[in-house]
Design a protein around this motif. Structure first.
Motif, PDB file in Angstrom:
ATOM      1  N   GLU A  15       0.817  -1.217   0.000  1.00 55.39           N
ATOM      2  CA  GLU A  15       0.000   0.000   0.000  1.00 55.39           C
ATOM      3  C   GLU A  15       0.852   1.269   0.000  1.00 55.39           C
ATOM      4  O   GLU A  15       0.416   2.333   0.433  1.00 55.39           O
ATOM      5  N   GLU A  16       2.055   1.160  -0.535  1.00 60.61           N
ATOM      6  CA  GLU A  16       2.930   2.328  -0.692  1.00 60.61           C
ATOM      7  C   GLU A  16       2.803   2.808  -2.144  1.00 60.61           C
ATOM      8  O   GLU A  16       3.723   2.684  -2.963  1.00 60.61           O
ATOM      9  N   TYR A  17       1.639   3.351  -2.462  1.00 61.99           N
ATOM     10  CA  TYR A  17       1.288   3.622  -3.848  1.00 61.99           C
ATOM     11  C   TYR A  17       2.149   4.716  -4.475  1.00 61.99           C
ATOM     12  O   TYR A  17       2.552   4.597  -5.637  1.00 61.99           O
ATOM     13  N   ALA A  18       2.432   5.774  -3.745  1.00 57.34           N
ATOM     14  CA  ALA A  18       3.241   6.860  -4.301  1.00 57.34           C
ATOM     15  C   ALA A  18       4.645   6.376  -4.646  1.00 57.34           C
ATOM     16  O   ALA A  18       5.233   6.813  -5.655  1.00 57.34           O
ATOM     17  N   GLU A  19       5.190   5.480  -3.831  1.00 56.61           N
ATOM     18  CA  GLU A  19       6.520   4.944  -4.101  1.00 56.61           C
ATOM     19  C   GLU A  19       6.479   3.933  -5.242  1.00 56.61           C
ATOM     20  O   GLU A  19       7.425   3.826  -6.030  1.00 56.61           O
ATOM     21  N   ALA A  20       5.395   3.184  -5.344  1.00 57.76           N
ATOM     22  CA  ALA A  20       5.281   2.164  -6.393  1.00 57.76           C
ATOM     23  C   ALA A  20       5.070   2.776  -7.770  1.00 57.76           C
ATOM     24  O   ALA A  20       5.547   2.232  -8.783  1.00 57.76           O
ATOM     25  N   GLU A  21       4.383   3.909  -7.818  1.00 58.26           N
ATOM     26  CA  GLU A  21       3.957   4.460  -9.114  1.00 58.26           C
ATOM     27  C   GLU A  21       5.098   4.669 -10.113  1.00 58.26           C
ATOM     28  O   GLU A  21       5.007   4.204 -11.260  1.00 58.26           O
ATOM     29  N   GLY A  40      -2.521   1.147 -13.315  1.00 62.81           N
ATOM     30  CA  GLY A  40      -3.901   1.620 -13.340  1.00 62.81           C
ATOM     31  C   GLY A  40      -4.537   1.582 -11.970  1.00 62.81           C
ATOM     32  O   GLY A  40      -5.177   2.548 -11.528  1.00 62.81           O
ATOM     33  N   ARG A  41      -4.328   0.480 -11.264  1.00 63.84           N
ATOM     34  CA  ARG A  41      -4.886   0.352  -9.914  1.00 63.84           C
ATOM     35  C   ARG A  41      -4.241   1.380  -8.977  1.00 63.84           C
ATOM     36  O   ARG A  41      -4.911   1.947  -8.116  1.00 63.84           O
ATOM     37  N   CYS A  42      -2.952   1.597  -9.163  1.00 64.80           N
ATOM     38  CA  CYS A  42      -2.230   2.553  -8.330  1.00 64.80           C
ATOM     39  C   CYS A  42      -2.782   3.966  -8.545  1.00 64.80           C
ATOM     40  O   CYS A  42      -3.025   4.707  -7.579  1.00 64.80           O
ATOM     41  N   CYS A  43      -3.002   4.330  -9.799  1.00 65.18           N
ATOM     42  CA  CYS A  43      -3.561   5.657 -10.101  1.00 65.18           C
ATOM     43  C   CYS A  43      -4.947   5.805  -9.482  1.00 65.18           C
ATOM     44  O   CYS A  43      -5.309   6.881  -8.977  1.00 65.18           O
ATOM     45  N   GLU A  44      -5.704   4.731  -9.479  1.00 65.15           N
ATOM     46  CA  GLU A  44      -7.034   4.781  -8.849  1.00 65.15           C
ATOM     47  C   GLU A  44      -6.903   5.024  -7.353  1.00 65.15           C
ATOM     48  O   GLU A  44      -7.631   5.849  -6.777  1.00 65.15           O
TER      49      GLU A  44
END
Length: 213
Positions: A15-21, A40-44
């Motif tokens: 759940e570290e979306y900003a780092e994963a993007e 796509g899921r991360c942007c959502e």
């Protein structure tokens, strides 16, 4: 590129979306289909639905069935025909029971009851998902097949005993509670009030437990 994707995947599921993007973007731009899906899921998750839909489309066009399912859900209210087409593509691969279930819902909502039943049945063959049994049973009731509907409600409750985690108040828990209420309605309608009353009591107890947590 695979090592970048694997690092990004770990961040995404943590759940570290900003780092994963940025890592997912690098992999997706290098034609990694599953990276495009996770991007796509991360942007959502980061509150950018339009960009999410764009990357889900990229992944779907690269053959990712999870992306096909999720893209269809994104399109459901804006382009119904395309949404159904993508959901059908995902379901017809045979690898996406969730897509088969969702396609059944689309078709039932569009009045295509016979084909909806077909896809609900496909989903029940390979998926523990009480909501699938519930939707199939409701459709059978709707088309005058109470006996078979009752069988599916009871199958769902048997599976609940075998598979449900009592400590997990997830969507399966909610669906099983709804199965109890729907079966109770059928039993009441077919002159079996005692069992109907017991099922309603059990469903109410489950709701009270869930609300008390």
């Amino acid at each position: 590129m695979q090592d970048i994707y694997e690092e990004a995947e770990a961040l995404y599921f943590g759940e570290e979306y900003a780092e994963a993007e940025p890592l997912l973007r690098r992999a997706a731009e290098a034609d990694h289909a599953h990276a495009a899906y996770l991007l796509g899921r991360c942007c959502e998750e980061l509150g950018r639905p339009q960009e999410a839909a764009r990357w889900l489309r990229v992944a779907a066009e690269r053959g990712n069935t999870l992306a096909m399912n999720d893209l269809a859900l994104c399109l459901e209210d804006t382009d119904r025909a395309e949404a159904v087409a993508w959901m059908r593509r995902a379901a017809e691969t045979g690898s996406q029971s969730t897509a088969a279930y969702n396609l059944g819902i689309f078709l039932e909502e569009d009045g295509e009851l016979q084909e909806a039943e077909h896809w609900y049945r496909q989903a029940t063959e390979s998926l523990y998902h009480p909501a699938t049994r519930n939707r199939l049973a409701l459709l059978l009731e709707r088309t005058g097949r109470d006996g078979e509907a009752e069988g599916w409600y009871r199958t769902a409750l048997e599976e609940m005993v075998a598979y449900e985690d009592p400590g997990d108040r997830d969507e399966d828990y909610e669906a099983n509670s709804q199965v109890m209420l729907n079966l109770a309605d059928l039993l009441e309608r077919t002159a079996r009030p005692d069992e109907a009353r017991d099922l309603r009591r059990r469903a109410a107890e489950r709701v009270m437990v869930a609300e008390g947590e």
